[in-house]
Design a protein around this motif. Structure first.
Motif, PDB file in Angstrom:
ATOM      1  N   HIS A  88       0.710  -1.241  -0.025  1.00  0.00           N
ATOM      2  CA  HIS A  88       0.238  -0.291  -0.249  1.00  0.00           C
ATOM      3  C   HIS A  88       1.080   1.637   0.203  1.00  0.00           C
ATOM      4  O   HIS A  88       1.042   2.291   1.091  1.00  0.00           O
ATOM      5  CB  HIS A  88      -1.128  -0.165   1.376  1.00  0.00           C
ATOM      6  N   GLU A 106      -7.674   9.245  -5.992  1.00  0.00           N
ATOM      7  CA  GLU A 106      -8.756   9.447  -5.614  1.00  0.00           C
ATOM      8  C   GLU A 106      -8.154   9.309  -3.682  1.00  0.00           C
ATOM      9  O   GLU A 106      -8.879   9.793  -2.585  1.00  0.00           O
ATOM     10  CB  GLU A 106      -9.927   8.518  -5.320  1.00  0.00           C
ATOM     11  N   GLU A 107      -7.156   8.329  -3.782  1.00  0.00           N
ATOM     12  CA  GLU A 107      -6.714   8.389  -2.546  1.00  0.00           C
ATOM     13  C   GLU A 107      -5.974   8.999  -1.738  1.00  0.00           C
ATOM     14  O   GLU A 107      -5.371   9.106  -0.630  1.00  0.00           O
ATOM     15  CB  GLU A 107      -6.520   6.598  -1.871  1.00  0.00           C
ATOM     16  N   LYS A 114      -2.685   9.803  -3.137  1.00  0.00           N
ATOM     17  CA  LYS A 114      -1.327   9.020  -3.259  1.00  0.00           C
ATOM     18  C   LYS A 114      -0.368   9.852  -4.869  1.00  0.00           C
ATOM     19  O   LYS A 114      -1.212  10.887  -5.537  1.00  0.00           O
ATOM     20  CB  LYS A 114      -1.514   7.611  -4.404  1.00  0.00           C
TER      21      LYS A 114
END
Length: 253
Positions: free
Chosen positions: A150, A180-181, A183
Motif C-alpha cells: 500500500h 482518489e486516495e 497518492k
C-alpha cells in the motif's frame, strides 16, 4: 508529494539529466514522457531511491532521496520498465519474499495477494517458475509486488507495457483509485493516448531536459495540435522525420 529541484545525473563524463525541476502533488497523476534515451527512466529510478542523484534535490513525501534512500524505498511502490524478478522462484514464493521485506503480516499479505492475483488473472501461474512465464505475466507479477505494501507514492515506468487489454484497463482504473486516495503518482508510457486519458499533468523530457509541462489540454493548445502524440512528436523534433520515413516506406511498397 514529490519535489524535484534542479536534478542532475551524470555517468562519467556523460550528462543524462540536466537540471530538471517539477512537482507532483498529492492526488495527482503526473506523466513523465520522453523518447528512449531521454533520461526518463533514470529520473524515475532516482525518485524511487534506487539511483542516487549527482546534483540538485529530490524530496519524496518530504524525505530527501539522497540522504535517506531506504526510507524512500519503504514508502514508494516502483514498477520498472523491465521486470526485475527472481526467476528461480514461483510467484507465490516471490510475493512471500516481498511481504517479509516489507514487513506485511502473513494474513494481510495473503489477502492482498489473492485480491491482486485475481484482478490480473494470474491464478494459474502462481506455482510456475517466474523464469518460465511470458513477459506479460512477469509484468503482472512486478506490478503486484509493487503494490503489496500500500505505497503512498507510486513510480510506474511503462507499467502497462506487455499487458493484455483487460489488465491494462484494470491498471488504468487502479491509477484513478490511487489518485482518489491522495497518492502521488509518476507514470510513464509510450502509448500517448493512455497518458492523455489518465494523466492530470504531463512533463516531456528530451535529451535530459524538461522541455514542456502542463495539462494535456494546455500542451495541445500551446503546440496547436489535436493530440498529445502530435505534441510529443513536434516538441521532440520527430514529426517531420516520422512523416519522411512513412513517405519513403509507402513509395517502397
Amino acid at each position: 508529494m514529490i519535489e524535484v529541484e534542479n536534478l542532475v545525473k551524470t555517468f562519467g563524463n556523460k550528462s543524462v539529466i540536466k537540471g530538471i525541476s517539477f512537482t507532483v502533488k498529492d492526488g495527482e497523476i503526473y506523466g513523465l514522457l520522453g523518447p528512449n534515451g531521454s533520461g526518463k527512466s533514470t529520473t524515475m529510478k532516482i525518485l524511487a531511491g534506487i539511483t542516487p542523484p549527482s546534483g540538485g534535490k529530490v524530496l519524496v513525501d518530504g524525505i530527501n532521496v539522497e540522504e535517506n534512500p531506504l526510507e524512500v524505498k519503504r514508502i514508494v511502490g516502483y514498477v520498472p520498465e523491465t521486470p526485475v524478478l527472481y526467476e528461480s522462484l514461483t510467484p507465490v514464493e516471490f510475493f512471500s519474499f516481498v511481504g517479509s521485506i516489507r514487513g506485511i503480516s502473513r494474513g494481510g499479505l495473503e489477502e492482498r495477494v489473492e485480491r491482486l492475483v485475481r484482478a490480473f488473472g494470474i491464478e494459474n501461474y502462481m506455482n510456475e517458475l517466474i523464469g518460465n512465464l511470458s513477459f506479460g505475466t512477469k509484468q503482472k507479477v512486478s506490478i503486484i509486488a509493487g503494490l503489496l505494501h500500500h505505497p503512498r507514492v507510486l513510480i510506474l515506468d511503462e507499467a502497462i507495457n506487455g499487458l493484455d487489454p483487460r489488465s491494462a484497463r484494470i491498471m488504468k482504473e487502479l491509477l484513478k483509485g490511487f489518485k482518489e486516495e491522495g497518492k502521488s503518482i509518476v507514470f510513464s508510457t509510450h502509448i500517448l493516448a493512455v497518458a492523455e486519458a489518465v494523466c492530470d499533468r504531463v512533463g516531456i523530457i528530451y535529451n535530459g531536459e524538461l522541455i514542456a509541462e502542463g495539462t494535456p489540454e494546455q500542451l495541445k493548445s500551446f503546440a496547436h495540435e489535436e493530440s498529445l502524440e502530435d505534441v510529443f512528436l513536434r516538441l521532440t523534433e520527430s514529426q517531420e522525420e516520422v512523416s519522411s520515413i512513412v513517405k519513403a516506406l509507402r513509395e517502397a511498397f
